[in-house]
Design a protein around this motif. Structure first.
Motif, PDB file in Angstrom:
ATOM      1  N   TYR A   1       0.093 -10.403   5.774  1.00  0.00           N
ATOM      2  CA  TYR A   1      -0.609  -9.193   6.212  1.00  0.00           C
ATOM      3  C   TYR A   1      -0.836  -8.261   5.027  1.00  0.00           C
ATOM      4  O   TYR A   1       0.110  -7.854   4.334  1.00  0.00           O
ATOM      5  CB  TYR A   1       0.210  -8.476   7.296  1.00  0.00           C
ATOM      6  CG  TYR A   1      -0.494  -7.299   7.924  1.00  0.00           C
ATOM      7  CD1 TYR A   1      -1.568  -7.488   8.778  1.00  0.00           C
ATOM      8  CD2 TYR A   1      -0.086  -5.993   7.663  1.00  0.00           C
ATOM      9  CE1 TYR A   1      -2.216  -6.415   9.365  1.00  0.00           C
ATOM     10  CE2 TYR A   1      -0.719  -4.915   8.250  1.00  0.00           C
ATOM     11  CZ  TYR A   1      -1.783  -5.132   9.101  1.00  0.00           C
ATOM     12  OH  TYR A   1      -2.418  -4.058   9.671  1.00  0.00           O
ATOM     13  N   ILE A   2      -2.115  -7.909   4.782  1.00  0.00           N
ATOM     14  CA  ILE A   2      -2.496  -7.046   3.663  1.00  0.00           C
ATOM     15  C   ILE A   2      -3.197  -5.816   4.227  1.00  0.00           C
ATOM     16  O   ILE A   2      -4.259  -5.925   4.841  1.00  0.00           O
ATOM     17  CB  ILE A   2      -3.417  -7.784   2.675  1.00  0.00           C
ATOM     18  CG1 ILE A   2      -2.759  -9.083   2.190  1.00  0.00           C
ATOM     19  CG2 ILE A   2      -3.767  -6.897   1.497  1.00  0.00           C
ATOM     20  CD1 ILE A   2      -3.679  -9.957   1.364  1.00  0.00           C
ATOM     21  N   LEU A   3      -2.613  -4.649   4.016  1.00  0.00           N
ATOM     22  CA  LEU A   3      -3.160  -3.393   4.523  1.00  0.00           C
ATOM     23  C   LEU A   3      -3.746  -2.594   3.360  1.00  0.00           C
ATOM     24  O   LEU A   3      -3.030  -2.231   2.424  1.00  0.00           O
ATOM     25  CB  LEU A   3      -2.067  -2.579   5.215  1.00  0.00           C
ATOM     26  CG  LEU A   3      -2.462  -1.187   5.727  1.00  0.00           C
ATOM     27  CD1 LEU A   3      -3.567  -1.284   6.763  1.00  0.00           C
ATOM     28  CD2 LEU A   3      -1.246  -0.457   6.287  1.00  0.00           C
ATOM     29  N   LEU A   4      -5.047  -2.315   3.406  1.00  0.00           N
ATOM     30  CA  LEU A   4      -5.743  -1.601   2.337  1.00  0.00           C
ATOM     31  C   LEU A   4      -6.306  -0.299   2.891  1.00  0.00           C
ATOM     32  O   LEU A   4      -7.185  -0.313   3.754  1.00  0.00           O
ATOM     33  CB  LEU A   4      -6.873  -2.473   1.772  1.00  0.00           C
ATOM     34  CG  LEU A   4      -6.460  -3.886   1.330  1.00  0.00           C
ATOM     35  CD1 LEU A   4      -7.681  -4.677   0.856  1.00  0.00           C
ATOM     36  CD2 LEU A   4      -5.405  -3.822   0.229  1.00  0.00           C
ATOM     37  N   MET A   5      -5.806   0.828   2.404  1.00  0.00           N
ATOM     38  CA  MET A   5      -6.198   2.152   2.892  1.00  0.00           C
ATOM     39  C   MET A   5      -7.341   2.692   2.037  1.00  0.00           C
ATOM     40  O   MET A   5      -7.165   2.947   0.839  1.00  0.00           O
ATOM     41  CB  MET A   5      -5.018   3.111   2.857  1.00  0.00           C
ATOM     42  CG  MET A   5      -3.796   2.591   3.586  1.00  0.00           C
ATOM     43  SD  MET A   5      -4.072   2.371   5.362  1.00  0.00           S
ATOM     44  CE  MET A   5      -3.599   3.973   5.968  1.00  0.00           C
ATOM     45  N   VAL A   6      -8.507   2.886   2.632  1.00  0.00           N
ATOM     46  CA  VAL A   6      -9.696   3.282   1.877  1.00  0.00           C
ATOM     47  C   VAL A   6      -9.686   4.758   1.497  1.00  0.00           C
ATOM     48  O   VAL A   6     -10.540   5.192   0.718  1.00  0.00           O
ATOM     49  CB  VAL A   6     -10.984   2.961   2.666  1.00  0.00           C
ATOM     50  CG1 VAL A   6     -11.082   1.484   2.969  1.00  0.00           C
ATOM     51  CG2 VAL A   6     -11.062   3.781   3.949  1.00  0.00           C
ATOM     52  N   ASP A   7      -8.748   5.544   2.024  1.00  0.00           N
ATOM     53  CA  ASP A   7      -8.682   6.951   1.650  1.00  0.00           C
ATOM     54  C   ASP A   7      -7.389   7.273   0.906  1.00  0.00           C
ATOM     55  O   ASP A   7      -6.981   8.429   0.831  1.00  0.00           O
ATOM     56  CB  ASP A   7      -8.837   7.861   2.869  1.00  0.00           C
ATOM     57  CG  ASP A   7      -7.796   7.588   3.944  1.00  0.00           C
ATOM     58  OD1 ASP A   7      -6.977   6.662   3.755  1.00  0.00           O
ATOM     59  OD2 ASP A   7      -7.788   8.290   4.970  1.00  0.00           O
TER      60      ASP A   7
END
Length: 667
Positions: A582-588
């Motif tokens: 699981y890879i979580l990428l926060m754009v802000d």
């Protein structure tokens, strides 16, 4: 009137000063020659009396350390770490963080050593961030920028050759619990291949980014808020006034009155939709999305909503300058035909601004986070339709005007109720600013306590136990007031279990995430979450599992809702923990990249300065999407193995998405 304006202006300045506190740390930057081609970037900090600043070397999970980041380094290379020098930090045990923490009072000096390779091309630029606290509050780690060129170098500095790359020999393993065999080492991945666009592959798989559902959602929200705006004290009295204007204007020709009313309603729709289109044209959809998640914008909007809320509660009257509405009234009187009707619609927009302003602003921010060029216009279209319907219908059937309740204390009650709601909604914008910058000020616990108190007081107000300016004595409680008070008090009671970690799914999209909760009886979270794309993909290749990529955001309402309703489901969590990386990428995410990265996008050079910039660009460039949440399953070469998934609280649908990706990956 001038006195009221003065008070209003002073209050606005006070609110903004609280949202943007003066910097308690002032910085001076300089370069000093240290011989042998080395210079020191010296950062001298002056700290206001009563405040303390944190050291650069702090334990993990502590407060924000003083740190440096470079946007540009040319003709030089860094040596060592950014650290304090001279005056030593005072190290004490902090009971809040339960660790020893070093702090500075009054002043501090930090240095970053650099090796000068080329004096002519020498150029460094970046910023230093530090957090200061006193006994009551802390400042955010605001960036303090520096920039130096060749002319700023001391005259005595001489350039030297760059340091030779050193060869590091792996040390003998000392921890027998770790597998140091080659098979257990991280797998090298082709980064260029991982960033290659897969937009066409997703189209073949039949991906949907959920734009249609988002637009429908925004339209319905605009429609509902438009009907709610009709009950405000600024809009309600305008219904009989404007319709009477049309009837007096066309007493003898009934059809003419109906036609005029229809044109008037269309003018209202045109004005609000044009506002949505203009805002989108000026800022752009992606820029609006970035703006809506920025700390400064959310703090400003929180301050404005807070100002509106206390105005609704009777603290003062907040109206637009009378000269604006007078000019519009003069235009209405001096013109005729279609132009007169248009100016009448514009007058409505101006007169009602003090009540519709916070609603329109919230609606535009909500639309901006969808990442679609049409979202703001669609939201305003729904709002304008709801607002224009009564004016048109009452002009067609003027006898209905007699059935309308007269303006009175009931409208003041509506205004007060709206004030409580706006005050509660304003907390959301403060929360977004807090989350995107990682301040940790407005945690889920504090947010819930504020809401519980607000809705409890609202329930008591509706029962007549609390009175505000402009309220009349209540002889008896009407059924609508009783039902609304029951709902408000019941809602406050419903929120109480959230203080112990209850998910509160219906409002999970508004609340800060459970990860900010200080106390939880039952913590449900994914076992392992990677926050770097390349690292997660390397682990996926190493473990032989597919990668589940999630593009989210600290300020993304629907992301929090998916986390609280879908990802905590036992079957969903089991599948992700056991079968996926699981890879979580926060754009802000506002953390700065080590160096500014320039990329070509649609024929333009775009600078990626923050971690969020990088992941936002990855989503646009590789997947052709820019709304969140956005889920995609990739194989080890970065190719999709299933259609992408967007916001959908249907757990069975998400399980099917995971199982489809897993099945195709195993093929």
């Amino acid at each position: 009137m001038n006195f009221k304006r003065t008070i209003t202006s002073l209050f606005l300045l006070f609110v903004l000063s609280q949202a943007f506190p003066q910097e308690v740390i002032s910085w001076k930057f300089s370069l000093q020659d240290r011989g042998n081609g080395e210079v020191e970037l010296v950062a001298d900090a002056t700290i206001q009396q009563g405040w303390h600043m944190y050291d650069s070397a702090l334990p993990d999970n502590g407060p924000y350390p003083t740190s440096i980041s470079f946007d540009e380094i040319n003709g030089a290379e860094t040596i060592g770490d950014f650290q304090a020098t001279g005056k030593q930090a005072t190290v004490k045990y902090d009971p809040v963080f339960e660790m020893n923490i070093g702090t500075f009072d009054n002043s501090a000096r930090f240095i970053q050593r650099l090796r000068v390779i080329d004096k002519e091309s020498f150029r460094i630029a970046g910023d230093v961030r530090a957090q200061a606290c006193d006994d009551r509050s802390c400042t955010p780690p605001i960036p303090n920028e520096f920039s130096f060129g060749p002319a700023d170098l001391p005259a005595t500095v001489t350039a030297v050759a760059p340091a030779a790359a050193s060869v590091i020999t792996p040390a003998e393993p000392t921890d027998t619990s770790v597998d140091y065999s080659p098979a257990a080492m991280p797998v090298e991945v082709d980064k260029e291949q991982l960033w290659t666009p897969v937009i066409e592959e997703l189209k073949v798989l039949g991906s949907s980014h959920g734009d249609k559902s988002s637009l429908w959602s925004i339209f319905l929200k605009g429609l509902l808020w438009g009907f709610a705006a009709l009950l405000t004290p600024c809009v309600w009295p305008m219904i009989p006034i404007t319709v009477s204007f049309f009837l007096n204007r066309n007493k003898k020709v009934r059809k003419k009155a109906v036609a005029d009313a229809a044109i008037y309603g269309a003018s209202i729709i045109f004005i609000y939709v044009a506002l949505g289109l203009v805002i989108t044209a000026i800022f752009g959809a992606s820029a609006l999305n970035n703006l809506a998640t920025s700390a400064v914008f959310n703090l400003i909007f929180f301050s404005l909503l807070f100002l509106f809320a206390i105005s609704f509660l009777g603290a003062f009257e907040l109206v637009l300058p009378a000269s604006w509405t007078n000019k519009m009234d003069n235009k209405v009187d001096s013109t005729s035909g279609l132009i007169s009707l248009f100016f009448m619609a514009f007058t409505l927009a101006l007169v009602s601004f003090s009540c519709t302003g916070p609603i329109i602003g919230w609606l535009l921010v909500e639309a901006a986070t969808q990442g679609s060029y049409l979202s703001p216009a669609v939201g305003m279209f729904g709002f304008a339709i709801a607002l224009s319907i009564p004016f048109t219908l009452f002009a067609i059937f003027p006898s209905w005007l007699k059935t309308l309740p007269k303006s009175g204390s009931w409208l003041n009650s509506v205004k007060v109720v709206l004030g409580f709601i706006v005050l509660a909604v304003s907390m959301k914008f403060l929360s977004v600013a807090d989350l995107s910058n990682g301040w940790g000020i407005l945690t889920r616990d504090i947010f819930l306590v504020i809401w519980i108190v607000l809705f409890t007081i609202l329930g008591l107000y509706l029962l007549g136990k609390v009175k505000f300016h402009g309220d009349s004595d209540i002889a008896h409680i009407t059924v609508p007031r009783l039902l609304l008070s029951i709902f408000s008090l019941a809602f406050a009671l419903y929120l109480l279990p959230g203080l112990w970690g209850a998910p509160l799914k219906p409002v999970s999209s508004i609340l800060p995430p459970l990860s900010t909760q200080d106390f939880r009886l039952n913590e449900v979270s994914l076992n392992t979450v990677y926050t770097d794309y390349e690292t997660g993909m390397a682990v996926a290749a190493q473990t032989g599992k597919p990668a589940l990529i999630t593009f989210g955001g600290h300020g993304c309402v629907n992301c929090h809702k998916m986390d609280a309703t879908v990802l905590v489901d036992e079957k969903v969590k089991g599948l992700i923990d056991n079968e996926f990386v699981y890879i979580l990428l926060m754009v802000d995410e506002r953390a700065k990249l080590p160096q500014v990265v320039e990329v070509d996008e649609n024929g333009k050079r775009v600078k990626l300065k923050t971690v969020g910039d990088k992941w936002s660009y990855l989503q646009r460039h590789k997947f052709g999407a820019q709304s969140q949440p956005y889920y995609v399953i990739l194989d080890h070469s970065g190719k999709p193995v299933a259609p992408a998934h967007a916001y959908d609280e249907n757990i069975a649908s998400y399980v099917n998405f995971l199982e489809t990706g897993l099945k195709n990956f195993k093929k």
